[in-house]
Design a protein around this motif. Sequence first.
Motif, PDB file in Angstrom:
ATOM      1  N   CYS A  89       0.814  -1.230   0.000  1.00  0.00           N
ATOM      2  CA  CYS A  89       0.000   0.000   0.000  1.00  0.00           C
ATOM      3  C   CYS A  89       0.843   1.273   0.000  1.00  0.00           C
ATOM      4  O   CYS A  89       0.369   2.321  -0.431  1.00  0.00           O
ATOM      5  CB  CYS A  89      -0.906   0.032   1.229  1.00  0.00           C
ATOM      6  SG  CYS A  89      -2.446  -0.838   0.968  1.00  0.00           S
ATOM      7  N   PHE A  90       2.078   1.178   0.517  1.00  0.00           N
ATOM      8  CA  PHE A  90       2.865   2.404   0.683  1.00  0.00           C
ATOM      9  C   PHE A  90       3.789   2.680  -0.507  1.00  0.00           C
ATOM     10  O   PHE A  90       4.637   3.567  -0.455  1.00  0.00           O
ATOM     11  CB  PHE A  90       3.650   2.329   1.995  1.00  0.00           C
ATOM     12  CG  PHE A  90       2.739   2.159   3.179  1.00  0.00           C
ATOM     13  CD1 PHE A  90       2.046   3.247   3.692  1.00  0.00           C
ATOM     14  CD2 PHE A  90       2.517   0.906   3.733  1.00  0.00           C
ATOM     15  CE1 PHE A  90       1.170   3.088   4.753  1.00  0.00           C
ATOM     16  CE2 PHE A  90       1.645   0.740   4.794  1.00  0.00           C
ATOM     17  CZ  PHE A  90       0.966   1.835   5.310  1.00  0.00           C
ATOM     18  N   THR A  91       3.601   1.914  -1.585  1.00  0.00           N
ATOM     19  CA  THR A  91       4.358   2.114  -2.831  1.00  0.00           C
ATOM     20  C   THR A  91       4.166   3.549  -3.322  1.00  0.00           C
ATOM     21  O   THR A  91       3.060   4.076  -3.281  1.00  0.00           O
ATOM     22  CB  THR A  91       3.786   1.165  -3.925  1.00  0.00           C
ATOM     23  OG1 THR A  91       3.749  -0.142  -3.388  1.00  0.00           O
ATOM     24  CG2 THR A  91       4.588   1.204  -5.192  1.00  0.00           C
ATOM     25  N   ARG A  92       5.253   4.163  -3.795  1.00  0.00           N
ATOM     26  CA  ARG A  92       5.101   5.471  -4.442  1.00  0.00           C
ATOM     27  C   ARG A  92       4.691   5.221  -5.887  1.00  0.00           C
ATOM     28  O   ARG A  92       5.334   4.482  -6.614  1.00  0.00           O
ATOM     29  CB  ARG A  92       6.404   6.279  -4.348  1.00  0.00           C
ATOM     30  CG  ARG A  92       6.674   6.683  -2.886  1.00  0.00           C
ATOM     31  CD  ARG A  92       7.696   7.765  -2.759  1.00  0.00           C
ATOM     32  NE  ARG A  92       7.381   9.014  -3.423  1.00  0.00           N
ATOM     33  CZ  ARG A  92       6.588   9.973  -2.936  1.00  0.00           C
ATOM     34  NH1 ARG A  92       6.004   9.807  -1.772  1.00  0.00           N
ATOM     35  NH2 ARG A  92       6.382  11.068  -3.605  1.00  0.00           N
ATOM     36  N   ARG A  93       3.601   5.813  -6.291  1.00  0.00           N
ATOM     37  CA  ARG A  93       2.988   5.465  -7.584  1.00  0.00           C
ATOM     38  C   ARG A  93       2.394   6.691  -8.276  1.00  0.00           C
ATOM     39  O   ARG A  93       1.997   7.648  -7.619  1.00  0.00           O
ATOM     40  CB  ARG A  93       1.931   4.380  -7.372  1.00  0.00           C
ATOM     41  CG  ARG A  93       1.056   4.679  -6.200  1.00  0.00           C
ATOM     42  CD  ARG A  93       0.116   3.570  -5.765  1.00  0.00           C
ATOM     43  NE  ARG A  93       0.471   2.212  -6.031  1.00  0.00           N
ATOM     44  CZ  ARG A  93       0.078   1.180  -5.292  1.00  0.00           C
ATOM     45  NH1 ARG A  93      -0.671   1.373  -4.218  1.00  0.00           N
ATOM     46  NH2 ARG A  93       0.399  -0.046  -5.595  1.00  0.00           N
ATOM     47  N   TYR A  94       2.300   6.609  -9.587  1.00  0.00           N
ATOM     48  CA  TYR A  94       1.969   7.773 -10.417  1.00  0.00           C
ATOM     49  C   TYR A  94       1.005   7.386 -11.524  1.00  0.00           C
ATOM     50  O   TYR A  94       0.943   6.234 -11.932  1.00  0.00           O
ATOM     51  CB  TYR A  94       3.256   8.338 -11.035  1.00  0.00           C
ATOM     52  CG  TYR A  94       4.292   8.679  -9.984  1.00  0.00           C
ATOM     53  CD1 TYR A  94       4.387   9.966  -9.470  1.00  0.00           C
ATOM     54  CD2 TYR A  94       5.133   7.689  -9.464  1.00  0.00           C
ATOM     55  CE1 TYR A  94       5.305  10.263  -8.470  1.00  0.00           C
ATOM     56  CE2 TYR A  94       6.054   7.972  -8.457  1.00  0.00           C
ATOM     57  CZ  TYR A  94       6.134   9.254  -7.966  1.00  0.00           C
ATOM     58  OH  TYR A  94       7.031   9.548  -6.966  1.00  0.00           O
ATOM     59  N   ARG A  95       0.283   8.401 -12.038  1.00  0.00           N
ATOM     60  CA  ARG A  95      -0.543   8.175 -13.234  1.00  0.00           C
ATOM     61  C   ARG A  95       0.374   8.177 -14.443  1.00  0.00           C
ATOM     62  O   ARG A  95       1.268   9.023 -14.543  1.00  0.00           O
ATOM     63  CB  ARG A  95      -1.577   9.285 -13.400  1.00  0.00           C
ATOM     64  CG  ARG A  95      -2.675   9.286 -12.365  1.00  0.00           C
ATOM     65  CD  ARG A  95      -3.657  10.415 -12.647  1.00  0.00           C
ATOM     66  NE  ARG A  95      -4.602  10.563 -11.544  1.00  0.00           N
ATOM     67  CZ  ARG A  95      -4.399  11.340 -10.482  1.00  0.00           C
ATOM     68  NH1 ARG A  95      -3.279  12.036 -10.369  1.00  0.00           N
ATOM     69  NH2 ARG A  95      -5.308  11.417  -9.531  1.00  0.00           N
ATOM     70  N   GLN A  96       0.107   7.250 -15.368  1.00  0.00           N
ATOM     71  CA  GLN A  96       0.921   7.158 -16.578  1.00  0.00           C
ATOM     72  C   GLN A  96       0.752   8.418 -17.444  1.00  0.00           C
ATOM     73  O   GLN A  96       1.725   8.948 -17.969  1.00  0.00           O
ATOM     74  CB  GLN A  96       0.464   5.932 -17.374  1.00  0.00           C
ATOM     75  CG  GLN A  96       1.480   5.380 -18.316  1.00  0.00           C
ATOM     76  CD  GLN A  96       1.120   3.963 -18.730  1.00  0.00           C
ATOM     77  OE1 GLN A  96      -0.055   3.594 -18.767  1.00  0.00           O
ATOM     78  NE2 GLN A  96       2.111   3.167 -19.027  1.00  0.00           N
ATOM     79  N   LYS A  97      -0.500   8.899 -17.568  1.00  0.00           N
ATOM     80  CA  LYS A  97      -0.796   9.953 -18.537  1.00  0.00           C
ATOM     81  C   LYS A  97      -0.096  11.280 -18.237  1.00  0.00           C
ATOM     82  O   LYS A  97       0.379  11.942 -19.149  1.00  0.00           O
ATOM     83  CB  LYS A  97      -2.301  10.162 -18.716  1.00  0.00           C
ATOM     84  CG  LYS A  97      -3.033  10.557 -17.459  1.00  0.00           C
ATOM     85  CD  LYS A  97      -4.506  10.850 -17.736  1.00  0.00           C
ATOM     86  CE  LYS A  97      -5.157  11.315 -16.451  1.00  0.00           C
ATOM     87  NZ  LYS A  97      -6.518  10.965 -16.267  1.00  0.00           N
TER      88      LYS A  97
END
Length: 264
Positions: A89-97
């Motif tokens: 859950c604590f992964t740093r994550r981003y929108r592709q677009k």
Amino acid sequence: MPENIVTTFLTDNKPGLNCKAEHGLSMLIEADEKILFDSGQSRLFIDNATRLNIDLKKVEKVVLSHGHYDHGNGLVFLRNKELICHSACFTRRYRQKNKSYIGLAFNEKQARSKFNLTLSDKPLAISPTITFLATVPRINGFEAKTSPFLHEDGSSDYVIDDSGLVIETIAGLIIISGCAHSGICNIIEHARRITGQKKIRAIMGGFHLKADDPAVLPTIKFFKTLGPTKFWPCHCVDEEVLELLHNELDCESVHTGKAISFSG
Ligand SMILES: [Zn+2]
Ligand SMILES: [Zn+2]
């Protein structure tokens, strides 16, 4: 078995009663344990609970469906509870677009400083009738095949932490999903496997079905194999898909403040 089960939508994309709305999900689950499931993206779930005369101080357990801001950032406004979630859950994550950040506003260390944190990647019994589904095996051929999200290193983020809850009742399973990035049909099959119960009484929460998603029709086909099941799709289901679900299945609409009652 609990005498009565009540699920209340504290945050959803659609407003109702005297409650406000935002893009997000938060639900209060009252069965043989009181659980806050997700917290939306702001303190709206607390404000709506106040409007509904719900005292969240009496809720000791919080389950986070997955590490996206619209389900977990409201946790900034809580503390001193048990928080149950998947370790990813604590992964740093981003929108592709547009590469904008879509993960949580706090990391694991910060979560540990405020909550009694339980990380579980395997199904976890929260009460005699409620189980956290943890990692959902992605087995069928039509769901969770692509992802619009990226990890920090630029690789695709399939949101492996995406999960939900199952409540066992004599009349069948009640399944609660957050955003269903793992696929709502995969979630249903996983809940069946871990409980050993086939009958599905109700499914509610985000099904993550966008209008152009090729999974929409296979999902409806799968839902029709479940027998008499009641659906409450919300949050991340496009209007066109909602219309289709309501036309094809036994569906009821969702808005903030809506409470659904079941006999145990
Ligand atoms: Zn999400
Ligand atoms: Zn969501």
